[in-house]
Design an enzyme around this catalytic site. Sequence first.
Site, PDB file in Angstrom:
ATOM      1  N   LYS A  13       0.833  -1.215   0.000  1.00  0.00           N
ATOM      2  CA  LYS A  13       0.000   0.000   0.000  1.00  0.00           C
ATOM      3  C   LYS A  13       0.863   1.259   0.000  1.00  0.00           C
ATOM      4  CE  LYS A  13      -2.750  -0.845   3.580  1.00  0.00           C
ATOM      5  NZ  LYS A  13      -2.279  -2.196   4.014  1.00  0.00           N
ATOM      6  N   ARG A  88     -10.193   1.429   9.020  1.00  0.00           N
ATOM      7  CA  ARG A  88      -9.783   0.060   9.324  1.00  0.00           C
ATOM      8  C   ARG A  88     -10.873  -0.695  10.069  1.00  0.00           C
ATOM      9  NH1 ARG A  88      -4.019   0.663   9.105  1.00  0.00           N
ATOM     10  NH2 ARG A  88      -2.775  -0.990   9.921  1.00  0.00           N
ATOM     11  N   ARG A 127      10.903  -7.619   6.072  1.00  0.00           N
ATOM     12  CA  ARG A 127      10.980  -6.192   5.737  1.00  0.00           C
ATOM     13  C   ARG A 127      11.895  -5.434   6.693  1.00  0.00           C
ATOM     14  NH1 ARG A 127       5.621  -2.470   5.059  1.00  0.00           N
ATOM     15  NH2 ARG A 127       5.377  -2.793   7.298  1.00  0.00           N
ATOM     16  N   ARG A 160      10.550  -2.942  12.014  1.00  0.00           N
ATOM     17  CA  ARG A 160       9.421  -2.452  12.824  1.00  0.00           C
ATOM     18  C   ARG A 160       9.016  -3.544  13.814  1.00  0.00           C
ATOM     19  NH1 ARG A 160       4.963  -0.104   8.628  1.00  0.00           N
ATOM     20  NH2 ARG A 160       3.630  -1.045  10.201  1.00  0.00           N
ATOM     21  N   ARG A 171      -1.630  -9.142  13.142  1.00  0.00           N
ATOM     22  CA  ARG A 171      -2.169  -8.084  12.261  1.00  0.00           C
ATOM     23  C   ARG A 171      -3.082  -8.692  11.194  1.00  0.00           C
ATOM     24  NH1 ARG A 171       3.238  -5.385  10.481  1.00  0.00           N
ATOM     25  NH2 ARG A 171       2.032  -3.894   9.280  1.00  0.00           N
TER      26      ARG A 171
HETATM   27  P1  AMP Z   1       0.111   0.546   9.312  1.00  0.00           P
HETATM   28  O1  AMP Z   1       1.436   1.163   9.015  1.00  0.00           O
HETATM   29  O2  AMP Z   1      -0.991   1.149   8.499  1.00  0.00           O
HETATM   30  O3  AMP Z   1       0.136  -0.957   9.231  1.00  0.00           O
HETATM   31  O4  AMP Z   1      -0.235   0.933  10.832  1.00  0.00           O
HETATM   32  C1  AMP Z   1       0.593   0.525  11.896  1.00  0.00           C
HETATM   33  C2  AMP Z   1      -0.215   0.428  13.181  1.00  0.00           C
HETATM   34  O5  AMP Z   1      -0.780   1.718  13.504  1.00  0.00           O
HETATM   35  C3  AMP Z   1      -1.409  -0.509  13.123  1.00  0.00           C
HETATM   36  O6  AMP Z   1      -1.059  -1.862  13.354  1.00  0.00           O
HETATM   37  C4  AMP Z   1      -2.290   0.067  14.236  1.00  0.00           C
HETATM   38  O7  AMP Z   1      -1.794  -0.267  15.517  1.00  0.00           O
HETATM   39  C5  AMP Z   1      -2.082   1.562  14.046  1.00  0.00           C
HETATM   40  N1  AMP Z   1      -3.077   2.110  13.089  1.00  0.00           N
HETATM   41  C6  AMP Z   1      -2.809   2.684  11.885  1.00  0.00           C
HETATM   42  N2  AMP Z   1      -3.937   3.070  11.280  1.00  0.00           N
HETATM   43  C7  AMP Z   1      -4.953   2.714  12.099  1.00  0.00           C
HETATM   44  C8  AMP Z   1      -6.372   2.829  12.028  1.00  0.00           C
HETATM   45  N3  AMP Z   1      -6.997   3.381  10.967  1.00  0.00           N
HETATM   46  N4  AMP Z   1      -7.111   2.359  13.086  1.00  0.00           N
HETATM   47  C9  AMP Z   1      -6.514   1.810  14.166  1.00  0.00           C
HETATM   48  N5  AMP Z   1      -5.191   1.653  14.290  1.00  0.00           N
HETATM   49  C10 AMP Z   1      -4.397   2.105  13.274  1.00  0.00           C
END
Ligand code: AMP
Length: 213
Positions: A13, A88, A127, A160, A171
Amino acid sequence: MIIVLLGPPGTGKGTQAAAICARFGVPHVSTGDIFRRNLAEGTPLGLKAKGYMETGELVPDALVLDLVADRLKEPDCAGGFLLDGFPRTVPQAEGLDAALAAAGTPVDHVVLLEVPDGTVVERLSGRRVCRSCGAVWHAAHNPPPGDMKCPKCSGQIYQRADDASEAVLNRLKVYARQTGPLVGHYDARGLIRRVDGTRSPAEVERAIGAALA
Ligand code: AMP
């Protein structure tokens, strides 16, 4: 143009967001990036999000909705934006629908990047990312330099916490349970554009271009 980029973690993404934003001249609004920035800076928001992020759980909806509402009020979002990692959950999508209905500017497209779970685990557990510029490597297919110093910006390359295998599996579970239902939410409105995310980044970019034409 208002675009939502949907799909499990590890489907590319972030990479595709950059290409779509350049093409349509819209800002990239990534809630994950906003949380990570806050975490790195030790802000109150970052501290509230930390525990959830490290285990791959979702940050509570109210916190996310406030943050997105503030971001979308910024002037660069006036002509549209790309949402990456948001919404989400169904309540987040409903919150977004309400905010956009009030503004009279509904979502135009929802790009759904599809990649099987096994590929996601392989991609994410290998990654490695630059803490400063976000450049990405893979431990097996595109290894980072031995000194873990980014050749582009000299930043530190790291894994990460939520890319560790256990967190990745969590996740994926969280995605299936909480984010999966959004496909039905947007399908009912005729907005879903399905794209096979297993191909090369350039091929995926072309497929997205065709889907949004
Ligand atoms: P991502 O980089 O989009 O995978 O986001 C990393 C982490 O940030 C996720 O695993 C959540 O803990 C938090 N996070 C990011 N976006 C959201 C969202 N829209 N709702 C809830 N938690 C989020």
